[in-house]
Scaffold this active site. Structure first.
Site, short mmCIF file in Angstrom:
data_model
loop_
_atom_site.label_atom_id
_atom_site.label_comp_id
_atom_site.label_asym_id
_atom_site.label_seq_id
_atom_site.Cartn_x
_atom_site.Cartn_y
_atom_site.Cartn_z
N GLN A 200 -42.90 -27.54 4.59
CA GLN A 200 -44.06 -26.74 5.01
C GLN A 200 -45.17 -27.61 5.60
O GLN A 200 -46.23 -27.09 5.94
CB GLN A 200 -44.61 -25.93 3.83
CG GLN A 200 -43.62 -24.92 3.25
CD GLN A 200 -43.28 -23.80 4.21
OE1 GLN A 200 -44.01 -23.53 5.18
NE2 GLN A 200 -42.17 -23.12 3.97
N LYS A 223 -38.22 -24.15 10.58
CA LYS A 223 -39.63 -23.85 10.30
C LYS A 223 -40.55 -24.49 11.33
O LYS A 223 -41.76 -24.35 11.28
CB LYS A 223 -39.98 -24.33 8.89
CG LYS A 223 -39.18 -23.58 7.81
CD LYS A 223 -39.60 -23.95 6.43
CE LYS A 223 -38.59 -23.58 5.38
NZ LYS A 223 -38.62 -22.18 4.97
N CYS A 360 -38.92 -18.33 -3.77
CA CYS A 360 -38.11 -19.46 -4.29
C CYS A 360 -38.95 -20.40 -5.14
O CYS A 360 -38.74 -21.62 -5.13
CB CYS A 360 -37.41 -20.22 -3.18
SG CYS A 360 -36.20 -19.25 -2.30
#
Ligand code: PMP
Length: 402
Positions: A200, A223, A360
């Site tokens: 991230q 991502k 998650c």
């Protein structure tokens, strides 16, 4: 080049989608980002013009595909400021990279693996499996009520027993940005291997692995505007040379005989079998694309979006926002008395794609005494108007559900 979301959006064909007659507001970017035309073109071009298995081939296409694949590795190395392309291992994604490390790092009974409460399951379960195999122990850095890691607790958990610190840079649930450079320095001083889960982080700001000082860093292509099924594990060359291979097969060997096998040099030692050639090439296209935009500009734009989202959502009665005020990428919230699944379903009917559930991160949800949240997560193509659509949708849903 001025940062213009309207121009950026026009490069993403899928963003023209309508949901229930309304323009799609895609706010599920922490799960996966959409792909710009440049990436779609790179994937298609690979299969139309380059497709062949790489390395070892003498024919024209094999050479061209190999060249494009290794060029992609150079692009990734430059992107991360790695010392050499040999430090770039192509993987299937972050999960794949962490599992690789959990199989090659020298961990024994009595050692400790240090992770944090904020981790994604893919930075928990591979280490639990390693502990089961070896008798090592998993230790967990706690966080405070704002979802910020307790640095005093971290330092007191560090000891000569700590073999590995594996920590996420940015929380996919709460958007917390961890001080990974400082944590790395402390863990290195304690003699631990340091692994950074940058799944991230990679979409939101530039990464300089040499400045960071860690030993390994993993991220997922999908991502960062690239396809699924491709990822990167960066590792320090001296370690990759010393550590054993994991998966055996083609590519990762020097010589095979029934009396014994010798292994290829890194990174190939860690790339058994035919790799995701098109994925690596498309990942390089995605990194080129986002670097042309400038990750600094992307970060500044996304900061505005997430602040505006926090400001507008916090005006809704009974809403609770999780995470610190300076969150990055993802904003989790809950409406009092409303199940996150119901909220997610209703906002979807209004065209807003968010995500509901535990993301998650079940241990993190347990820490906060909840089973899940609704999450909005942002990318370079989102707009302030879309944030307003989100806030209106949540507000309407709140009225309908209570
Ligand atoms: N770590 C973090 C922080 C993530 O957000 C994710 C994906 N949600 C992963 C690891 C796993 O990534 P992947 O599923 O692409 O392997």
């Amino acid at each position: 080049m001025p940062f213009d979301p309207a121009t950026i959006r026009s490069e993403f064909p899928i963003l023209a989608t309508e949901v229930n007659g309304r323009p799609l507001v895609y706010l599920d970017n922490a799960a996966t980002t959409q792909k710009p035309q440049a990436v779609l073109d790179a994937s298609r071009h690979y299969y139309e013009a380059l497709n062949a298995n790489i390395h070892r081939g003498t024919h024209h296409l094999a050479r061209a595909a190999t060249e494009a694949h290794e060029h992609a590795r150079e692009t990734v190395a430059r992107h991360l400021n790695a010392a050499s392309p040999d430090e770039i291992i192509f993987t299937g994604g972050t999960t794949d990279g962490i599992n690789l490390l959990a199989h090659i790092l020298p961990v024994r009974a009595g050692d400790e693996i240090l992770i944090s409460t904020l981790e994604h399951h893919s930075n928990i379960v591979p280490w639990q499996l390693l502990c089961d195999r070896t008798g090592a122990e998993l230790k967990v850095i706690p966080c405070n009520d704002s979802g910020v890691l307790d640095q005093d607790a971290f330092r007191s958990l560090l000891s000569e027993k700590t073999r590995v610190l594996s920590v996420g840079w940015v929380s996919n649930s709460f958007g917390t940005v961890n001080p990974v450079a400082e944590m790395t320095a402390a863990a290195k001083q304690a003699g631990a291997y340091v692994v950074i889960d940058a799944a991230q982080a990679a979409p939101h700001f530039p990464i300089d692995v040499r400045a960071l000082g860690a030993d390994f860093l993993a991220f997922s292509g999908h991502k960062v505007y690239a396809p699924t099924g491709i990822g990167v594990l960066w590792g320090r060359r001296d370690l990759l040379e010393k550590l054993p291979p994991w998966r055996g097969g083609g590519e990762m060997i020097k010589e095979v005989s029934f009396s014994g096998t010798t292994y290829n040099d890194p990174p190939f030692k860690y790339e058994a079998g035919t790799p995701n050639i098109e994925g690596a090439i498309a990942l390089a296209a995605a990194l080129d694309w986002v670097n042309a935009l400038g990750l600094g500009a992307v970060h500044a734009h996304e900061e505005k979006l997430i602040r505006h989202a926090a400001d507008t959502l916090s005006e809704i009665d009974g809403i609770h926002l999780y995470g610190p005020a300076d969150r990055c990428g993802a904003l989790s919230f809950k409406l009092e008395g409303v199940h996150h699944y119901d909220l997610g379903t209703l906002i979807d009917q209004m065209g807003v794609a968010g995500r509901t559930g535990h993301h998650c991160c079940q241990p993190l949800m347990a820490r906060f005494g909840i089973t899940g949240t609704t999450r909005a997560s942002f990318a370079c193509y989102n707009t302030l108007d879309e944030v307003d659509v989100l806030a209106t949708a949540v507000s309407k849903a709140a009225t309908m559900l209570r």
